[in-house]
Scaffold this active site. Structure first.
Site, mmCIF file in Angstrom:
data_model
loop_
_atom_site.group_PDB
_atom_site.id
_atom_site.type_symbol
_atom_site.label_atom_id
_atom_site.label_comp_id
_atom_site.label_asym_id
_atom_site.label_seq_id
_atom_site.Cartn_x
_atom_site.Cartn_y
_atom_site.Cartn_z
ATOM 1 N N VAL A 355 0.828 -1.206 0.000
ATOM 2 C CA VAL A 355 0.000 0.000 0.000
ATOM 3 C C VAL A 355 0.863 1.258 0.000
ATOM 4 C CG1 VAL A 355 -1.685 1.304 1.374
ATOM 5 C CG2 VAL A 355 -1.938 -1.171 1.081
ATOM 6 N N ASP A 380 2.583 -16.621 24.701
ATOM 7 C CA ASP A 380 2.255 -18.039 24.689
ATOM 8 C C ASP A 380 3.515 -18.886 24.459
ATOM 9 O OD1 ASP A 380 -0.282 -19.842 24.648
ATOM 10 O OD2 ASP A 380 0.958 -20.640 23.041
ATOM 11 N N GLY A 381 4.590 -18.492 25.088
ATOM 12 C CA GLY A 381 5.876 -19.153 24.869
ATOM 13 C C GLY A 381 6.585 -18.536 23.686
#
Length: 405
Positions: A355, A380-381
């Site tokens: 864009v 999450d790790g």
């Protein structure tokens, strides 16, 4: 077009979640973006409560609980389908819904029938807005929480999704990862899991549970990720979910399965990204005589984004199907977390380059999508500190093949 890899039941379930997302999540960002300062965190998060209540009534909490326990989930593939559909429309409001599922997972994996019946009941009722939280993440990181070669986690302050509840007096249920330092065999043998309810918190002195802060985050700006502290909090002995030595394996299983679901989050973000970039390319000429889709450089980036999306979807669904039954399932879940999360960041960056400088405007979705995507490789790790190490550990095993079907 119907997905032939899915059963009829799975296709119908996906359709129902997609309809919910379109009806309830399409304007969510407009709602919570009205409050933009860090001090207005409560307003942003609480503005999503009607969406959460609608999700409860629509059965999206029950859909995260296995059918044998009273829920409607037929397996992890269903979970991946739900996550993708929600994240393809909005991230923040979706993460609150899915954070409750994560908070319930240790109870689902490791609870006795008695504990499951008692503590899952509010989440099966289809009423209200009950929140659950896996209280695990520490502000300085939790990669080495059960490492006997170090000091492990200390749990003096906790950063966990949904943990402060709607009113800063706690979620309806917390699954707290803690240490009971009574074993000479090292940190891992001390890890336990404890269930803490709002009623437990209310039965203690006010200072037993405190919210330290609501850290301002770059993306997912309407998510409850408070720093909280428990001080001399007392709970019934019957609330012990996993005794010392049994907690670490349940935590690890929880975050193994969640790797596939983070992959589905990434697919959802890539869907948003591709749709917005394709629409831009088909409707903008930017001073040219033809629409931008006719420019090879633009089309090449669109192809790259779409290919990453399809590859990520295939990987995360394969991981979801394999977990937890196949030996290969764990590795696929870790791979899903790594590959899909990094593909999402790369895809949003490609869309921004496609864009051009206009993508930097707040009235286009790309900057917000990048802010949301950037957390996927590190929560999450983290991919560097945790997930690649998990695959490394599998590869070091003598019986590791790595070429299994």
């Amino acid at each position: 077009m119907a997905d032939s890899s899915l059963t009829i039941a799975q296709q119908e379930f996906r359709k129902s979640v997609r309809l919910f997302a379109r009806e309830h999540l399409s304007t969510a960002r407009d709602t919570y973006s009205l409050a933009t300062s860090a001090s207005q965190w409560q307003e942003r998060f609480r503005s999503t409560k009607p969406i959460y209540q609608a999700a409860v009534a629509a059965g999206l909490l029950k859909a995260q609980i296995p059918a044998p326990l009273g829920g409607t989930s037929a397996g992890f593939v269903d979970m991946a389908l739900m996550v993708e559909e929600l994240y393809s429309v909005d991230t923040s409001a979706s993460l609150t819904i899915l954070g409750t599922g994560l908070g319930l997972t240790p109870l689902i994996f490791g609870g006795t029938p008695e504990l499951q019946k008692k503590f899952l009941a509010p989440f099966l009722s289809g009423e209200g807005a009950p929140l659950a939280s896996l209280v695990f993440s520490e502000p300085w990181g939790s990669a080495n929480f059960a490492d006997d070669s170090g000091e492990g986690f200390r749990t003096t302050a906790i950063w966990a999704t949904n943990c402060s509840g709607w009113d800063d007096r706690g979620a309806d249920l917390h699954c707290v990862v803690c240490r009971i330092p009574s074993s000479p065999r090292g940190v891992r043998s001390e890890v336990a899991l404890l269930l803490v309810t709002r009623d437990d918190i209310a039965a203690n002195e006010p200072q037993a549970y405190t919210v330290i802060e609501h850290p301002p985050t770059l993306g997912h700006t309407a998510v409850n990720g408070a720093h909280v502290r428990f001080t001399d909090l007392r709970v019934p002995k019957a609330n012990l979910l996993a005794p010392p030595g049994a907690g670490a394996s349940i935590v690890e299983a929880t975050f193994t399965g969640s790797g596939a679901l983070v992959g589905a989050m990434a697919v959802g973000i890539m869907r948003q990204t591709f749709a917005a970039a394709l629409n831009w390319a088909k409707t903008e000429k930017r001073g040219s005589n033809e629409y931008m889709i006719e420019k090879q450089s633009v089309a090449d980036l669109l192809v790259q984004i779409k290919t990453r999306l399809e590859a990520s979807r295939s990987l995360c669904r394969r991981a979801a199907a394999a977990f937890p039954h196949a030996k290969l399932g764990a590795e696929l879940c870790y791979q899903s977390k790594i590959f899909c999360s990094e593909a999402a960041v790369a895809s949003v960056q490609d869309a921004i380059n496609l864009v051009g400088v206009s993508a930097y405007r707040r009235d286009l979705p790309f900057a917000g999508l990048l802010e949301d995507a950037m957390v996927l490789p590190i929560f999450d790790g983290g991919n560097v500190g945790v997930r690649r190490r998990q695959i490394e550990a599998l590869m070091k095993q003598e019986d590791y093949d790595g070429l299994e079907d």
